[in-house]
Design an enzyme around this catalytic site. Structure first.
Site, PDB file in Angstrom:
ATOM      1  N   LYS A 192      12.060  35.872  25.034  1.00  0.00           N
ATOM      2  CA  LYS A 192      12.879  35.279  23.960  1.00  0.00           C
ATOM      3  C   LYS A 192      11.894  34.597  23.009  1.00  0.00           C
ATOM      4  CE  LYS A 192      14.720  31.903  22.432  1.00  0.00           C
ATOM      5  NZ  LYS A 192      14.330  31.385  21.090  1.00  0.00           N
ATOM      6  N   GLY A 222       6.273  25.488  25.051  1.00  0.00           N
ATOM      7  CA  GLY A 222       6.976  24.762  24.001  1.00  0.00           C
ATOM      8  C   GLY A 222       6.900  23.271  24.236  1.00  0.00           C
ATOM      9  N   SER A 223       7.940  22.564  23.796  1.00  0.00           N
ATOM     10  CA  SER A 223       7.916  21.101  23.850  1.00  0.00           C
ATOM     11  C   SER A 223       8.271  20.586  25.251  1.00  0.00           C
ATOM     12  CB  SER A 223       8.927  20.556  22.840  1.00  0.00           C
ATOM     13  OG  SER A 223      10.215  21.012  23.185  1.00  0.00           O
ATOM     14  N   GLU A 273      10.366  18.297  25.987  1.00  0.00           N
ATOM     15  CA  GLU A 273      11.820  18.055  26.090  1.00  0.00           C
ATOM     16  C   GLU A 273      12.521  19.323  26.581  1.00  0.00           C
ATOM     17  OE1 GLU A 273      10.119  17.636  23.029  1.00  0.00           O
ATOM     18  OE2 GLU A 273       9.633  15.598  23.677  1.00  0.00           O
ATOM     19  N   GLY A 289      11.023  21.939  27.857  1.00  0.00           N
ATOM     20  CA  GLY A 289      10.394  22.334  29.121  1.00  0.00           C
ATOM     21  C   GLY A 289      11.097  21.714  30.316  1.00  0.00           C
ATOM     22  N   GLU A 301       3.962  25.491  29.891  1.00  0.00           N
ATOM     23  CA  GLU A 301       2.808  25.220  29.017  1.00  0.00           C
ATOM     24  C   GLU A 301       3.351  24.404  27.858  1.00  0.00           C
ATOM     25  OE1 GLU A 301      -0.148  26.261  30.031  1.00  0.00           O
ATOM     26  OE2 GLU A 301       0.764  27.335  31.695  1.00  0.00           O
ATOM     27  N   CYS A 359      -1.135  23.328  20.013  1.00  0.00           N
ATOM     28  CA  CYS A 359      -0.803  22.373  21.071  1.00  0.00           C
ATOM     29  C   CYS A 359      -2.010  21.602  21.587  1.00  0.00           C
ATOM     30  CB  CYS A 359      -0.141  23.114  22.224  1.00  0.00           C
ATOM     31  SG  CYS A 359      -1.073  24.562  22.728  1.00  0.00           S
ATOM     32  N   GLU A 397       3.140  13.680  19.626  1.00  0.00           N
ATOM     33  CA  GLU A 397       2.628  14.923  19.050  1.00  0.00           C
ATOM     34  C   GLU A 397       3.291  15.138  17.684  1.00  0.00           C
ATOM     35  OE1 GLU A 397       3.905  18.643  20.885  1.00  0.00           O
ATOM     36  OE2 GLU A 397       1.873  19.422  20.679  1.00  0.00           O
TER      37      GLU A 397
HETATM   38  P1  NAD Z   1      10.532  24.120  21.386  1.00  0.00           P
HETATM   39  O1  NAD Z   1      10.410  23.546  22.729  1.00  0.00           O
HETATM   40  O2  NAD Z   1      11.458  23.505  20.426  1.00  0.00           O
HETATM   41  O3  NAD Z   1      10.913  25.661  21.451  1.00  0.00           O
HETATM   42  C1  NAD Z   1      10.189  26.591  22.213  1.00  0.00           C
HETATM   43  C2  NAD Z   1      11.084  27.740  22.575  1.00  0.00           C
HETATM   44  O4  NAD Z   1      12.137  27.240  23.386  1.00  0.00           O
HETATM   45  C3  NAD Z   1      11.742  28.461  21.393  1.00  0.00           C
HETATM   46  O5  NAD Z   1      11.781  29.837  21.667  1.00  0.00           O
HETATM   47  C4  NAD Z   1      13.155  27.874  21.417  1.00  0.00           C
HETATM   48  O6  NAD Z   1      14.126  28.740  20.872  1.00  0.00           O
HETATM   49  C5  NAD Z   1      13.388  27.700  22.901  1.00  0.00           C
HETATM   50  N1  NAD Z   1      14.412  26.718  23.242  1.00  0.00           N
HETATM   51  C6  NAD Z   1      14.857  25.659  22.508  1.00  0.00           C
HETATM   52  N2  NAD Z   1      15.838  24.999  23.161  1.00  0.00           N
HETATM   53  C7  NAD Z   1      16.017  25.642  24.350  1.00  0.00           C
HETATM   54  C8  NAD Z   1      16.857  25.436  25.470  1.00  0.00           C
HETATM   55  N3  NAD Z   1      17.731  24.440  25.499  1.00  0.00           N
HETATM   56  N4  NAD Z   1      16.749  26.266  26.521  1.00  0.00           N
HETATM   57  C9  NAD Z   1      15.835  27.266  26.518  1.00  0.00           C
HETATM   58  N5  NAD Z   1      15.037  27.533  25.475  1.00  0.00           N
HETATM   59  C10 NAD Z   1      15.106  26.734  24.391  1.00  0.00           C
HETATM   60  O7  NAD Z   1       9.030  24.123  20.812  1.00  0.00           O
HETATM   61  P2  NAD Z   1       8.528  24.624  19.404  1.00  0.00           P
HETATM   62  O8  NAD Z   1       8.881  23.606  18.377  1.00  0.00           O
HETATM   63  O9  NAD Z   1       8.926  26.035  19.188  1.00  0.00           O
HETATM   64  O10 NAD Z   1       6.949  24.651  19.666  1.00  0.00           O
HETATM   65  C11 NAD Z   1       6.155  23.537  19.550  1.00  0.00           C
HETATM   66  C12 NAD Z   1       5.819  22.969  20.914  1.00  0.00           C
HETATM   67  O11 NAD Z   1       5.203  23.967  21.736  1.00  0.00           O
HETATM   68  C13 NAD Z   1       4.788  21.865  20.799  1.00  0.00           C
HETATM   69  O12 NAD Z   1       5.122  20.821  21.678  1.00  0.00           O
HETATM   70  C14 NAD Z   1       3.509  22.559  21.244  1.00  0.00           C
HETATM   71  O13 NAD Z   1       2.510  21.679  21.663  1.00  0.00           O
HETATM   72  C15 NAD Z   1       4.012  23.460  22.321  1.00  0.00           C
HETATM   73  N6  NAD Z   1       3.050  24.552  22.614  1.00  0.00           N
HETATM   74  C16 NAD Z   1       2.366  24.538  23.819  1.00  0.00           C
HETATM   75  C17 NAD Z   1       1.438  25.544  24.099  1.00  0.00           C
HETATM   76  C18 NAD Z   1       0.637  25.543  25.372  1.00  0.00           C
HETATM   77  O14 NAD Z   1       0.005  26.565  25.683  1.00  0.00           O
HETATM   78  N7  NAD Z   1       0.613  24.469  26.145  1.00  0.00           N
HETATM   79  C19 NAD Z   1       1.227  26.566  23.167  1.00  0.00           C
HETATM   80  C20 NAD Z   1       1.929  26.539  21.985  1.00  0.00           C
HETATM   81  C21 NAD Z   1       2.848  25.533  21.722  1.00  0.00           C
END
Ligand code: NAD
Length: 492
Positions: free
Chosen positions: A188, A241-242, A244, A246, A263, A297, A394
């Site tokens: 996704k 992702g974030s 929250e 995660g 991650e 990130c 962040e």
């Molecule tokens: P996000 O957590 O808002 O979204 C990430 C993904 O999760 C998207 O595909 C989104 O549609 C999905 N998502 C949102 N709500 C969800 C839910 N309730 N259930 C399941 N999936 C859901 O993050 P973002 O704004 O897209 O990305 C930025 C974040 O990602 C930053 O915190 C960044 O540091 C982190 N990041 C980490 C790494 C790493 O390797 N550690 C790499 C890239 C980005």
């Protein structure tokens, strides 16, 4: 300015772009679609199918069927490697197309997309394909009275939820080990940047990846993302992702009692000692905070500078950041593109305001770039208390927070003020001292005289608020996607 390629124009115009499920390009069950925008202009770039629970269900079903029946899971690793190398070849052949799509969708400079993002995907496929060939699936265990060995086999359907900052690179980091191990996958992508992942599906088909081995459902987090994270048909889930979101994904995985890889975000620190080459270090840190418009990130966003060189370092880095050329991703003169969306621009500008309201000094004001259409933000430097919101949270934009230190202990204490633990760096001519400092920092990655170092074979992952589950890119990552099982026969 690079001309948009005819293939790219055609791909974007063919909307709403469908999902890829069971080897077929199909629309959403409920017929929903959404728009993705070009962050460099704010204009609509393409329309994309919006997935919901029913689409995720269909895709998990297709992936399970492919796991059970396509033969992928039982192919000798050699044969899977041939297909994955063919897929990597397709990625390399179509690098220009993929790079343009990535640049248009994320806003990143075309040169970066072509030189870093796209090859990262093909390299991930090749690295894990080759690693799988060399991996022993049966490992004897020497025990008295028992003929025993560990047998490793793929898990089944693996779900992946990916963010918007490096769509192709993170696609590779995530799915390559799972595929090489013989699993089937459902991805996704982020709603802001789904396009390159959808184009990749066409390459998977051309490369002869069996139907249902790779599936992609686009859509929003609260609908498609949540449905994927909680689907009982998954054998594993990985989320990037974030913190929250995660946490919500981890809870969903726990309810299904499946392994989960997280991650998450970061608030990377760079400790700069007073024996560095100031001009060189300033240049590298300026590059780190403007890479992908600061939407990285693990990048260095807290700069902890030895007090003896602080004024000179600030002057040097300010000059570097003022010289950064903002512009459209396809323009070869561009050093830094826009942030990904209006929402992200508001987030960055909001932090700049809140940070200063809490007493931070703007060493370099930064802020919105009104002379350009789209979502541009100029690089900013703030300085002040480690308790300031911009030192703690962040921001995910081209903003660094500066602090001073006088002793190594003080620098370590400042780094550990953050609950994140993704990546930090230590800058010093005294390598043994830098190594000692690097070891003392609690995080997945500590770099010396560099920031943002990635290589296949080099483990990359987070600690604390930055995630858990084994990380990516290392030989162990392949093992994570192989289920260990003891096979035992007692003998007299
Ligand atoms: P996000 O957590 O808002 O979204 C990430 C993904 O999760 C998207 O595909 C989104 O549609 C999905 N998502 C949102 N709500 C969800 C839910 N309730 N259930 C399941 N999936 C859901 O993050 P973002 O704004 O897209 O990305 C930025 C974040 O990602 C930053 O915190 C960044 O540091 C982190 N990041 C980490 C790494 C790493 O390797 N550690 C790499 C890239 C980005």
């Amino acid at each position: 300015m690079a001309e948009v390629l005819p293939q790219v124009k055609k791909f974007l115009a063919d909307g709403p772009l469908p999902f890829y499920i069971g080897g077929e390009f199909i629309p959403a069950v409920a017929g929903g679609a959404f728009e993705t925008r070009d962050p460099g202009s704010g204009e609509v770039l393409a329309r994309v199918a919006a997935g919901e629970a029913a689409d995720i269900d269909a895709a998990v079903g297709a992936a399970q069927q492919a796991f059970d029946q396509s033969g992928w899971a039982n192919l000798p690793a050699n044969d899977r490697a041939v297909i994955l190398h063919r897929l990597a070849d397709k990625v390399d052949e179509q690098a220009e197309v993929l790079a343009q799509i990535e640049s248009l969708d994320v806003g990143k400079p075309l040169g970066q997309a072509k030189g870093f993002d796209v090859p990262s995907l093909s390299q991930a496929l090749r690295y894990f394909a080759d690693l799988a060939v060399q991996t022993r699936l049966r490992e004897p265990i020497a025990l008295r009275g028992l003929e025993a060995y560990t047998y490793r086999s793929p898990y089944g359907v693996c779900g992946f939820i990916v963010p918007w900052n490096f769509p192709l690179l993170l696609l590779g980091w995530n799915i390559a080990p799972a595929l090489a191990a013989g699993n089937t996958v459902l991805v996704k992508p982020a709603e802001d940047t789904p396009l390159s992942t959808l184009y990749f599906c066409r390459l998977a088909e051309m490369a002869g990846v069996p139907a249902g081995v790779i599936n992609v459902v686009t859509g929003f987090g609260a609908t498609a993302g949540a449905a994927l994270a909680s689907h009982p048909g998954l054998a594993r889930v990985a989320f990037t992702g974030s913190p929250e979101v995660g946490r919500a994904v981890a809870v969903a995985a726990a309810k299904n009692l499946i392994p989960c890889k997280l991650e998450l975000g970061g608030k990377g620190a760079a400790i700069v000692f007073d024996d560095v080459d100031i001009a060189q270090t300033a240049e590298k840190l300026a590059q780190a905070v403007t890479l992908n418009c600061g939407q990285v990130c693990c990048t260095a966003t807290r700069w902890i500078i030895h007090q003896r060189i602080y004024p000179q370092f600030v002057d040097a880095v300010k000059a570097k950041l003022q010289a950064v050329r903002l512009g459209y991703g396809l323009d070869s003169a561009t050093d830094m593109g826009p942030v990904v969306s209006e929402k992200q621009r508001r987030r960055v500008l909001g932090y700049l305001e809140k940070g200063q309201a809490q007493g931070a000094t703007a060493v370099l004001q930064g802020g919105a770039e009104a002379s350009l259409p789209g979502y541009f933000v100029k690089p900013a430097l703030l300085a002040g208390s480690p308790d300031n919101i911009c030192a703690r949270e962040e921001i995910f934009g081209p903003v660094a927070f500066l602090m001073k230190f006088s002793t190594p202990e003080q620098a370590i204490e400042l780094v550990h003020r953050s609950r994140y633990g993704l990546a930090n760096s230590v800058w010093s001519a005294d390598v043994p001292r830098a190594r000692k400092m690097a070891e003392a920092l609690v995080a997945g990655n500590s770099w010396i005289n560099a920031h943002n170092v990635f290589a296949y074979g080099l483990p990359y992952g987070g600690a604390n608020l930055s995630g858990f589950g084994g990380g990516v890119n290392s030989p162990e990552t392949l093992r994570d996607y192989l289920r260990p099982q003891s096979i035992v026969r007692p003998y007299d």
